[in-house]
Design a protein around this motif. Structure first.
Motif, PDB file in Angstrom:
ATOM      1  N   LEU A  70       0.840  -1.197   0.000  1.00  9.72           N
ATOM      2  CA  LEU A  70       0.000   0.000   0.000  1.00  9.72           C
ATOM      3  C   LEU A  70       0.873   1.245   0.000  1.00  9.72           C
ATOM      4  O   LEU A  70       0.601   2.206  -0.736  1.00  9.72           O
ATOM      5  N   ILE A  71       1.928   1.241   0.814  1.00  8.21           N
ATOM      6  CA  ILE A  71       2.841   2.383   0.854  1.00  8.21           C
ATOM      7  C   ILE A  71       3.539   2.561  -0.494  1.00  8.21           C
ATOM      8  O   ILE A  71       3.716   3.692  -0.971  1.00  8.21           O
ATOM      9  N   MET A  72       3.903   1.482  -1.129  1.00  7.10           N
ATOM     10  CA  MET A  72       4.555   1.560  -2.432  1.00  7.10           C
ATOM     11  C   MET A  72       3.641   2.210  -3.468  1.00  7.10           C
ATOM     12  O   MET A  72       4.084   3.017  -4.295  1.00  7.10           O
ATOM     13  N   VAL A  73       2.366   1.878  -3.429  1.00  2.35           N
ATOM     14  CA  VAL A  73       1.412   2.478  -4.358  1.00  2.35           C
ATOM     15  C   VAL A  73       1.263   3.972  -4.083  1.00  2.35           C
ATOM     16  O   VAL A  73       1.268   4.797  -5.008  1.00  2.35           O
ATOM     17  N   VAL A  74       1.137   4.336  -2.809  1.00  2.00           N
ATOM     18  CA  VAL A  74       0.977   5.747  -2.456  1.00  2.00           C
ATOM     19  C   VAL A  74       2.193   6.559  -2.901  1.00  2.00           C
ATOM     20  O   VAL A  74       2.055   7.647  -3.476  1.00  2.00           O
ATOM     21  N   VAL A  75       3.392   6.051  -2.641  1.00  4.51           N
ATOM     22  CA  VAL A  75       4.614   6.774  -3.008  1.00  4.51           C
ATOM     23  C   VAL A  75       4.679   6.984  -4.519  1.00  4.51           C
ATOM     24  O   VAL A  75       5.022   8.080  -4.996  1.00  4.51           O
ATOM     25  N   ARG A  76       4.351   5.975  -5.278  1.00  3.49           N
ATOM     26  CA  ARG A  76       4.388   6.110  -6.735  1.00  3.49           C
ATOM     27  C   ARG A  76       3.296   7.051  -7.241  1.00  3.49           C
ATOM     28  O   ARG A  76       3.513   7.822  -8.183  1.00  3.49           O
ATOM     29  N   ALA A  77       2.144   6.987  -6.611  1.00  5.84           N
ATOM     30  CA  ALA A  77       1.050   7.873  -7.020  1.00  5.84           C
ATOM     31  C   ALA A  77       1.336   9.324  -6.682  1.00  5.84           C
ATOM     32  O   ALA A  77       0.866  10.236  -7.365  1.00  5.84           O
ATOM     33  N   TYR A 106       1.108   6.954   9.692  1.00  2.00           N
ATOM     34  CA  TYR A 106       1.895   7.347   8.526  1.00  2.00           C
ATOM     35  C   TYR A 106       1.348   8.656   7.960  1.00  2.00           C
ATOM     36  O   TYR A 106       0.207   9.049   8.251  1.00  2.00           O
ATOM     37  N   HIS A 107       2.148   9.316   7.150  1.00  3.71           N
ATOM     38  CA  HIS A 107       1.679  10.516   6.471  1.00  3.71           C
ATOM     39  C   HIS A 107       2.492  10.738   5.213  1.00  3.71           C
ATOM     40  O   HIS A 107       3.651  10.323   5.116  1.00  3.71           O
ATOM     41  N   VAL A 108       1.851  11.375   4.231  1.00  3.08           N
ATOM     42  CA  VAL A 108       2.537  11.734   2.993  1.00  3.08           C
ATOM     43  C   VAL A 108       3.208  13.077   3.209  1.00  3.08           C
ATOM     44  O   VAL A 108       2.547  14.069   3.542  1.00  3.08           O
ATOM     45  N   GLY A 112       6.289  13.957  -1.325  1.00  4.98           N
ATOM     46  CA  GLY A 112       5.599  12.814  -1.891  1.00  4.98           C
ATOM     47  C   GLY A 112       5.952  11.484  -1.262  1.00  4.98           C
ATOM     48  O   GLY A 112       5.308  10.467  -1.555  1.00  4.98           O
ATOM     49  N   ARG A 113       6.946  11.455  -0.396  1.00  6.07           N
ATOM     50  CA  ARG A 113       7.327  10.224   0.291  1.00  6.07           C
ATOM     51  C   ARG A 113       6.422   9.995   1.496  1.00  6.07           C
ATOM     52  O   ARG A 113       5.756  10.914   1.975  1.00  6.07           O
ATOM     53  N   VAL A 114       6.409   8.772   1.979  1.00  3.78           N
ATOM     54  CA  VAL A 114       5.593   8.417   3.140  1.00  3.78           C
ATOM     55  C   VAL A 114       6.502   8.209   4.336  1.00  3.78           C
ATOM     56  O   VAL A 114       7.507   7.493   4.259  1.00  3.78           O
ATOM     57  N   GLY A 115       6.177   8.875   5.442  1.00  4.87           N
ATOM     58  CA  GLY A 115       6.958   8.748   6.658  1.00  4.87           C
ATOM     59  C   GLY A 115       6.103   8.317   7.829  1.00  4.87           C
ATOM     60  O   GLY A 115       4.872   8.410   7.789  1.00  4.87           O
ATOM     61  N   ARG A 116       6.767   7.840   8.869  1.00  2.00           N
ATOM     62  CA  ARG A 116       6.064   7.470  10.094  1.00  2.00           C
ATOM     63  C   ARG A 116       5.802   8.710  10.929  1.00  2.00           C
ATOM     64  O   ARG A 116       6.580   9.674  10.913  1.00  2.00           O
ATOM     65  N   THR A 117       4.750   8.668  11.710  1.00  2.05           N
ATOM     66  CA  THR A 117       4.403   9.773  12.587  1.00  2.05           C
ATOM     67  C   THR A 117       3.564   9.239  13.731  1.00  2.05           C
ATOM     68  O   THR A 117       3.151   8.073  13.732  1.00  2.05           O
ATOM     69  N   GLN A 118       3.316  10.099  14.706  1.00  4.20           N
ATOM     70  CA  GLN A 118       2.469   9.701  15.824  1.00  4.20           C
ATOM     71  C   GLN A 118       1.051   9.472  15.306  1.00  4.20           C
ATOM     72  O   GLN A 118       0.465  10.353  14.683  1.00  4.20           O
ATOM     73  N   PRO A 119       0.470   8.293  15.537  1.00  2.00           N
ATOM     74  CA  PRO A 119      -0.870   8.034  15.007  1.00  2.00           C
ATOM     75  C   PRO A 119      -1.907   8.987  15.605  1.00  2.00           C
ATOM     76  O   PRO A 119      -1.852   9.334  16.791  1.00  2.00           O
ATOM     77  N   ALA A 120      -2.817   9.428  14.785  1.00  2.00           N
ATOM     78  CA  ALA A 120      -3.952  10.198  15.284  1.00  2.00           C
ATOM     79  C   ALA A 120      -4.882   9.256  16.039  1.00  2.00           C
ATOM     80  O   ALA A 120      -5.099   8.116  15.623  1.00  2.00           O
ATOM     81  N   LYS A 121      -5.439   9.730  17.144  1.00  5.01           N
ATOM     82  CA  LYS A 121      -6.284   8.886  17.984  1.00  5.01           C
ATOM     83  C   LYS A 121      -7.749   8.913  17.544  1.00  5.01           C
ATOM     84  O   LYS A 121      -8.495   7.979  17.825  1.00  5.01           O
ATOM     85  N   THR A 122      -8.156   9.973  16.910  1.00  6.61           N
ATOM     86  CA  THR A 122      -9.542  10.114  16.485  1.00  6.61           C
ATOM     87  C   THR A 122      -9.590  10.636  15.061  1.00  6.61           C
ATOM     88  O   THR A 122      -8.616  11.189  14.543  1.00  6.61           O
TER      89      THR A 122
END
Length: 252
Positions: A70-77, A106-108, A112-122
């Motif tokens: 899924l991350i690979m698709v997002v990065v390419r898109a 995660y966040h874009v 255009g790259r995808v990185g890790r981040t603190q997850p949103a709780k809501t």
């Protein structure tokens, strides 16, 4: 890339719906290229765009047991080179994806790259961190034509002019559908007005009964009121201020 935990079917669907959006999503050729470039089998090429993406990503994730695809698709898109002619589409698509991905940690990024981040709780937190009103509007199903007209203002968080520009999209669509020119109330009356033969350039129903003709008139009046209120804010403000001053004189 490190192995990523599989995404839920709901998360995959949400991403697929953004990338495969009917109005401004990837084209069928772009989807084919992205899946091929990521070595993801295109298992349902004849389906609608978002379902095609969903089935491809879900199938390979089930087979491999990881969420990397899924991350690979997002990065390419989201490769910035795709958007050199339409940077507003990049911002809009990025915001909508982030409203989904922030819930997964995660966040874009703006590159255009995808990185890790603190997850949103809501969901509210995710929408706020995606940080644009346009993401919230898209989640509410606001028509793509409206967003197309006011996307730049939404990106700048210029909400007054966003509303102002959104009303222009209505006039533009009326002109396009009716073949008429003009603007505002005059355009609405010409487009939705019923002539002596019971025909209108644009009709919201069959115009066969008085109730249906009343609905037509009511719809036209709503549009006239919209143009009069939103397209003339300074005049409305002055009138309201004058009314307030008048009432203050009576009060005191």
């Amino acid at each position: 890339m490190d192995k990523i935990q599989p995404f839920s079917s709901q998360q995959i669907e949400a991403v697929a719906r953004v990338l495969g959006d009917t109005a401004d999503g990837l084209t069928g050729q772009e989807i084919a290229f992205i899946l091929g470039d990521a070595s993801i089998p295109d298992v349902d090429a004849a389906n609608t765009k978002w379902k095609r993406l969903y089935n491809a990503i879900a199938s390979v994730q089930n087979d491999k047991g990881i969420g990397n695809y899924l991350i690979m698709v997002v990065v390419r898109a989201m490769a910035p080179v795709r958007y050199t002619g339409n940077p507003q589409l990049f911002d809009s698509r990025r915001q909508r994806l982030n409203a989904v991905l922030l819930l997964t940690g995660y966040h874009v990024r703006d590159d255009g790259r995808v990185g890790r981040t603190q997850p949103a709780k809501t969901l509210s937190e995710a929408m706020q961190r995606a940080s644009r009103l346009s993401a919230a509007l898209a989640a509410r199903g606001v028509h793509a034509d409206v967003l197309q007209f006011c996307r730049a203002e939404l990106l700048d968080e210029n909400y007054f002019h966003a509303v102002f520009e959104a009303t222009k999209s209505i006039a533009a669509k009326v002109r396009r559908m009716s073949g008429l020119d003009g603007d505002g109330a005059e355009l609405v009356q010409r487009a939705f007005g019923v002539n002596k033969d019971g025909v209108a350039a644009l009709a919201i129903n069959r115009l066969q009964t008085e109730t249906e003709r009343g609905e037509q008139r009511g719809f036209a009046n709503l549009l006239v009121g919209l143009f009069g209120t939103v397209r003339n804010p300074l005049r409305i403000t002055r009138r309201w201020s004058g009314l307030c001053r008048s009432r203050m004189r009576w009060t005191f």
